[in-house]
Design an enzyme around this catalytic site. Structure first.
Site, short mmCIF file in Angstrom:
data_model
loop_
_atom_site.label_atom_id
_atom_site.label_comp_id
_atom_site.label_asym_id
_atom_site.label_seq_id
_atom_site.Cartn_x
_atom_site.Cartn_y
_atom_site.Cartn_z
CB SER B 195 6.15 2.52 -4.65
OG SER B 195 6.72 3.33 -3.28
CB THR B 204 7.17 9.50 -4.48
OG1 THR B 204 7.76 9.73 -2.78
CG2 THR B 204 8.01 10.30 -5.08
CG ASP B 257 8.51 -4.61 4.88
OD1 ASP B 257 8.91 -5.41 3.70
OD2 ASP B 257 8.96 -3.18 4.73
CB SER B 265 12.00 -4.92 -2.10
OG SER B 265 11.48 -3.45 -2.36
CE LYS B 289 7.48 0.33 5.61
NZ LYS B 289 8.12 0.29 4.42
#
Lengths: 505, 505
Positions: B195, B204, B257, B265, B289
């Protein structure tokens, strides 16, 4: 950065602007980011859309909402700069993780709602946070006060100010057109603000508008109330508790009505017009918002508690909402029924009983009378309420109609007759509303339905059950088609005929 | 109704059209309602905006998204008719009231997400329903499968296909630029889609783009993987699990999220590229996270279970995310560090250890080797990984840079020095990211930071702690200003200096 406005006369549904992609890159904003738009000291925050070509460099496309807010014309110079998300978004996230809002946080959120500072996603998160995580009474109180404080308010220096509100859900509920003149005729003051239909076939404001102008400022509401004792104005034209209208825009597409918002929205409006004694009508029954009397009682308790915290004397009436009130649904038809009932001092018992009951409740809680219902009945039967409504209509600005039979009703009509002999066992509120809306209500004022037989009434084969009125033939067609597939009135025996696909609600 | 298109070259952020107010009234739609727009057999559902004047009768303003989708030009005739809310909205409401989705309901919702049939409010309600009400494993499995089925997929007829994914949260995580060539050099296949940065300083795909083209179709991804063994493509350019991108648009402004979306996902993307063995990197620690190893373990268990249900062999690595990986943050700097490390076969130990560890894990779970780490190390140290990356770059389309020292870094720079003698006790991830973003990353590829001292390393007064790179002077200024107020690197002793207002995170 200074740019020139290019007005896009389109309702974007939010404060949005379109920036040339290179200008956007230069100030470092992407689609969905926010900028502040400033014109002569006034400013709004706006959501950025990216334009390719239509908007040249050095220009900014401003949609209708912003053009109106900042009074912008093509070529006007505005200043723009990127801004970050308002801190309200952090507070909303806190709620999503289960925390309690502080007073200051709620004030900040409601201010941002009013100022259009929240994007649709954020506003939705606020409403769903209330719906799924909930609020305690402190939070509901703070939110209500914030809703009052972020709008205009009325203060009456003298007189006993009362008000009523219905939480809605039952069609044909034109009771305010009877209650307001009864109260006003007694010498109490009732500065009633009402809403337009959102999902219903006619809001009280739509109905009143058949007879009188309903777009009034708070100054006019106060002035007319002081002069005649009462008013029936459209709340949306005022700036009273303006957060509510923005919140509804999110609730409507999801068909949800979070309890904290419901309570705050009603009480903020009543508090802002200066009412001290408030009656809340809670229609209960199948097809309304409140399915049982028990649930109605719980809600009533919450209204009373919120009132106590706000210094308002609140009393609730849980009313029969299982079928329409009176016999008509749709703006002109409802205005006709209300005015006719006042003229003739008789009419549908459900309409008269309910109106006198709520007017009587207001008499009692305000200390005006102990026998409230009888007092209301006396005023109704004396003809004073009728005279008072005509007086209020003229004070608001009459549409030139002062007699019920002069009200124009849609000229296209169709009578649905009973195919059976029997008795009416059910009238399905939601189908009645859908039918009236398909016929054109509330936009076409003359569209709606007249209900010939209500629950328990006996019909013979061929007797009229319901008449559909419309202003245009094709809308009438669509309504008839719907009614054939989804009969709004159930005569005993019919249910078995549609097996296996027939569903009653 | 037939109308002619007037293309509004503006990204509205959704499928939206602007209708003349009279046309809207004629077909009976209001702002926020939906219509279907049909052009030569292809159709989309669109949200209605109301235009006054800009769009004349018989025309329809179509925003960029719809113009692109239906390939519309000014004057093209389209057919429109009003449609009601998709039934997905009812399913979403069911979840809001605490119910479980069925397989069919989730498929229908995900299809509508992909087709742009949900308004922003509704999509937000879907995501918040997952976040606040949650989903069980059946629902997560069904959602993942729906996300795979509503997009393109790759099937490899031969070869052992593996893949890796990081859930993100740690800056400087350029490990894929080492892992992919190590795996590819071994003979296994790794069709890695990555992504771009959303909230980070470089995704990346942003990093790889410094060296090679990353916009590839699924056919190209398959072809290059078969040819070279690996690829690093931008997932957003493909149509792999396209629901994810639309869902992210709602998660991003709320910085949430939801766990079901996170799991679905990641696994949908891995499943869709045909991977059989998958390693998930779960960075844990302050400022990521996942705040603790315990929480990381729970998430790891969920990934493994979801993999089992999808027929994928999943293994997770909970990694140290408490400070950046390697010494660089920002697209060009990260590409430079990765390439340099491969060229010299040495570099930052955190970068090398982590890359070899995850590559080794893939070797082990795919049955390729039992001593995975050592095998990865051998390939790295042999120079084969370096050669393989150059090969992949050329297969994807080189940007003409094949040596690390040829990578252009921002020319504006500023060195922050230590004001104390001591040791680095903390590097604050979120501040490092904010600093790099203020300097221009990820849009300005040459912007970012170089970290001279990492945790535990000793500094003397005047030693460089961090160098900020930018492409423009004013962005550098903003970054410096931020760093002065919010030091990203804490040297022992400093904390006491800022009492009482200093906060470490």
């Amino acid at each position: 950065m200074k740019v020139r406005a290019a007005v896009l006369p389109i309702n974007a549904g939010k404060f949005a602007v379109a920036l040339n992609q290179d200008d956007a890159a230069e100030i470092g904003v992407s689609e969905g980011d926010r900028i502040r738009v400033i014109k002569s000291g006034k400013s709004v925050s706006a959501i950025v859309q990216i334009a390719f070509g239509l908007i040249s460099r050095g220009k900014i496309g401003v949609y209708e909402e912003i053009a109106a807010e900042l009074n912008l014309k093509d070529g006007d110079e505005v200043d723009i700069y990127p801004i970050s998300r308002p801190s309200s978004v952090e507070f909303i996230r806190k709620k999503l993780s289960g925390k309690k809002y502080s007073r200051e946080e709620l004030y900040s959120i409601i201010s941002d709602v009013v100022d259009g500072n929240l994007a649709e996603v954020e506003l939705t998160a606020f409403v769903l946070g209330s719906y799924l995580v909930g609020m305690d009474f402190d939070e509901i109180e703070w939110m209500t006060k914030a809703m009052i404080d972020t709008g205009e308010a009325i203060e009456f220096e003298k007189g006993v100010v009362v008000d009523k509100h219905s939480i809605g859900g039952v069609p044909g509920n034109k009771v305010s057109l009877l209650i307001v003149p009864i109260i006003a005729a007694s010498g109490l003051l009732i500065p009633k603000t009402a809403s337009r239909a959102i999902t219903s076939a006619s809001g009280t404001a739509d109905t009143m508008e058949v007879l009188a102008d309903v777009n009034m400022s708070v100054e006019e509401i106060k002035e007319i109330t002081l002069k005649t004792g009462g008013v029936i104005a459209w709340g949306g034209a005022t700036n009273i508790a303006p957060a509510d209208d923005k919140i509804i825009r999110v609730e409507y597409p999801l068909s949800i009505d979070p309890r904290p918002q419901l309570l705050a929205s009603v009480m903020a409006k009543k508090g802002a017009v200066g009412a001290r004694h408030v009656a809340i009508d809670i229609p209960a029954g199948n097809g309304t918002k409140i399915s049982s009397v028990e649930e109605g009682r719980k809600l009533a308790g919450e209204f009373v508690e919120l009132g106590r915290r706000l210094g308002l004397n609140v009393s609730c009436a849980i009313t029969n909402g299982s079928q329409p009130v009176g016999r008509t649904v749709g703006p002109a038809l409802e205005a006709w029924e209300a005015l006719k009932t006042l003229e003739e001092r008789k009419g549908s018992s459900s309409l008269i009983e309910k109106s006198l009951g709520i007017a009587g409740l207001l008499f009692e809680i305000s200390g005006f009378a102990q026998d409230g219902y009888d007092r209301a009945k006396m005023i109704f039967e004396s003809g004073k309420a009728h005279q008072k409504l005509l007086e209020i209509i003229q004070a608001q600005g009459s549409k030139g109609i002062l007699k019920s039979d002069d009200i124009p009703i849609g000229e296209e009509k169709y009578v649905i007759e009973s195919k059976f002999e029997g008795a009416v066992v059910d009238i399905l509120n939601q189908r009645v509303v859908r039918l009236a809306r398909l016929a054109g209500a509330p936009k076409d004022k003359g569209a709606g339905v007249y209900i010939h037989r209500k629950r328990g009434e006996v019909v013979k084969k061929g007797d009229p059950l319901i008449t559909i009125y419309a202003e245009t033939a094709w809308k009438l067609e669509k309504a008839i088609e719907y009614a054939m597939e989804n009969p709004p009135i159930v005569v005993s025996g019919m249910i078995l005929e549609k097996y296996p696909s027939f569903k009653v609600v």
